[in-house]
Structure formats: structure tokens, C-alpha cells
Design an enzyme around this catalytic site. Structure first.
Site, PDB file in Angstrom:
ATOM      1  CG  ASN A 183      -0.322  -0.093   2.538  1.00 38.09           C
ATOM      2  OD1 ASN A 183       0.730  -0.889   2.703  1.00 38.09           O
ATOM      3  ND2 ASN A 183      -1.003   0.549   3.588  1.00 38.09           N
ATOM      4  CB  ILE A 184       1.592   3.510  -2.276  1.00 34.04           C
ATOM      5  CG1 ILE A 184       2.539   2.561  -2.669  1.00 34.04           C
ATOM      6  CG2 ILE A 184       2.613   4.828  -2.430  1.00 34.04           C
ATOM      7  CD1 ILE A 184       2.831   2.133  -4.223  1.00 34.04           C
ATOM      8  CD  GLU A 185      -1.580   5.038   4.460  1.00 31.27           C
ATOM      9  OE1 GLU A 185      -1.187   5.848   5.102  1.00 31.27           O
ATOM     10  OE2 GLU A 185      -2.413   4.150   4.664  1.00 31.27           O
ATOM     11  CB  CYS A 208      -5.374  -1.260  -1.744  1.00 34.51           C
ATOM     12  SG  CYS A 208      -6.710  -0.225  -0.834  1.00 34.51           S
ATOM     13  CD  GLU A 259      -5.658  -5.695  -1.307  1.00 33.01           C
ATOM     14  OE1 GLU A 259      -4.869  -4.394  -1.233  1.00 33.01           O
ATOM     15  OE2 GLU A 259      -6.445  -6.116  -0.471  1.00 33.01           O
ATOM     16  CB  CYS A 287     -10.956  -1.912   0.100  1.00 34.87           C
ATOM     17  SG  CYS A 287     -10.184  -1.431  -1.490  1.00 34.87           S
ATOM     18  CB  CYS A 344      -8.949  -4.233  -3.974  1.00 38.74           C
ATOM     19  SG  CYS A 344      -7.453  -2.672  -3.869  1.00 38.74           S
TER      20      CYS A 344
HETATM   21  N1  THU Z   1      -5.320  -1.073   2.177  1.00 41.87           N
HETATM   22  C1  THU Z   1      -4.889  -2.000   1.518  1.00 41.87           C
HETATM   23  O1  THU Z   1      -3.703  -2.003   1.034  1.00 41.87           O
HETATM   24  N2  THU Z   1      -5.541  -2.944   0.871  1.00 41.87           N
HETATM   25  C2  THU Z   1      -7.189  -2.943   1.213  1.00 41.87           C
HETATM   26  O2  THU Z   1      -7.737  -3.921   0.533  1.00 41.87           O
HETATM   27  C3  THU Z   1      -7.672  -2.123   2.290  1.00 41.87           C
HETATM   28  C4  THU Z   1      -6.677  -1.046   2.630  1.00 41.87           C
HETATM   29  C5  THU Z   1      -4.454  -0.104   2.755  1.00 41.87           C
HETATM   30  C6  THU Z   1      -5.136   1.375   2.221  1.00 41.87           C
HETATM   31  C7  THU Z   1      -4.423   2.162   3.308  1.00 41.87           C
HETATM   32  O3  THU Z   1      -3.093   2.562   3.104  1.00 41.87           O
HETATM   33  C8  THU Z   1      -4.487   1.339   4.619  1.00 41.87           C
HETATM   34  O4  THU Z   1      -4.520   0.154   4.196  1.00 41.87           O
HETATM   35  C9  THU Z   1      -5.614   1.701   5.567  1.00 41.87           C
HETATM   36  O5  THU Z   1      -6.607   1.605   4.902  1.00 41.87           O
END
Ligand code: THU
Length: 139
Positions: A49-51, A60, A62, A98, A101
Site C-alpha cells: 500500500n502506498i499512501e 492499496c 492489491e 476493500c 480492489c
Molecule cells: N489497504 C490496502 O492496501 N488494501 C485493502 O484492501 C484495504 C486497505 C490499505 C490502504 C491504506 O494504506 C491502509 O490500508 C488503511 O486503509
């Protein structure tokens, strides 16, 4: 068609998801996710995941894995392994993908695509995409 992957592919996929998780970039949520995507030919693409400070551009794990693979020309997939939880800790829960995804998976995968949720290499659940996203939208 029923997709099956053998035990060693599954173990490798889970290992690669945990490896990818180590590269997470999540300064806002502190939640670390890794994913490893298996193509029909047996190649693995991983992602974390890359915010983003603006939150909305966050990607996300995925989708990172899918977009890496699709942008390299891959179109056929068998399975994805996902490992997520609070950063710096061993996951104690399964990190379900989520809705966004799941929709991206449905764009490129059949109903029997396998989604493996791992807490540890030997502690995982397996679902089909159909179970996680029934009656999905498509054009
Ligand atoms: N996140 C994912 O990488 N995959 C998901 O299916 C749900 C959420 C990440 C996004 C964000 O960086 C962190 O989890 C919290 O939501």
C-alpha cells in the site's frame, strides 16, 4: 473452470505477500499491507500500500500488484495472496480486500480467481472472487 494452485505455489505467494508488506508506505494509517499476484503462466507480481498526504490518491497493495502486472502486459491471473495489519506487528486478523480492489480484480479475473488471506505462512483462508464480490458490475 475451477482454478487450483498447488501447495508450493500457495506458500510462495504468501511468502511474497509478506515480503511486499515490508515495503509499505503508510505514514497516515500505520497499516501495512502486502499482496502477491500469480499470473496464469506462473509469474508473481507483488505490491504494497502506498499512501498520500491528500488521502484520496492512496493505492492499496492489491491494486499496486494488479497495476504493475497489467502495465507489463499481463491479462490472465490465478490467485492473489494478501497480508495486512498494523505496521510493525505480526497480523492477528485476515485483511480482506476493500471493495475498490475487489472491483479491480473483477475487471481482470474470472469468478474462480482465488483470494488468499494470510495471517502467517501457515495460517490463511481461501475464497473465490465470486464469494467476495457476487453479482459484480461489468459492461
Ligand atoms: N489497504 C490496502 O492496501 N488494501 C485493502 O484492501 C484495504 C486497505 C490499505 C490502504 C491504506 O494504506 C491502509 O490500508 C488503511 O486503509
Amino acid at each position: 473452470m475451477v482454478i487450483r494452485i498447488d501447495g508450493s505455489d500457495r506458500e510462495e505467494l504468501i511468502r511474497r505477500a509478506f515480503q511486499a508488506r515490508e515495503l509499505f508506505y503508510a505514514p497516515y494509517s500505520g497499516y501495512a499491507v502486502g499482496a502477491a499476484l500469480l499470473t496464469a503462466e506462473g509469474k508473481i507480481y507483488s505490491g504494497c500500500n502506498i499512501e498520500n498526504a491528500a488521502y484520496g490518491p492512496t493505492n492499496c497493495a492489491e491494486r499496486t500488484a494488479f497495476f504493475k502486472a497489467v502495465s507489463e502486459g499481463e491479462r490472465h491471473f490465478k490467485a492473489i495472496a494478501i497480508a495486512g495489519g498494523p505496521a510493525g506487528k505480526v497480523p492477528t486478523e485476515y485483511a480482506y480486500p476493500c471493495g475498490v480492489c475487489r472491483q479491480v480484480m473483477s475487471e481482470f479475473c474470472d469468478k474462480d480467481f482465488l483470494v488468499i488471506l494470510a495471517k502467517a505462512e501457515a495460517d490463511y483462508e481461501v475464497y473465490s472472487l465470486e464469494e467476495l464480490l457476487p453479482k459484480s458490475f461489468s459492461l
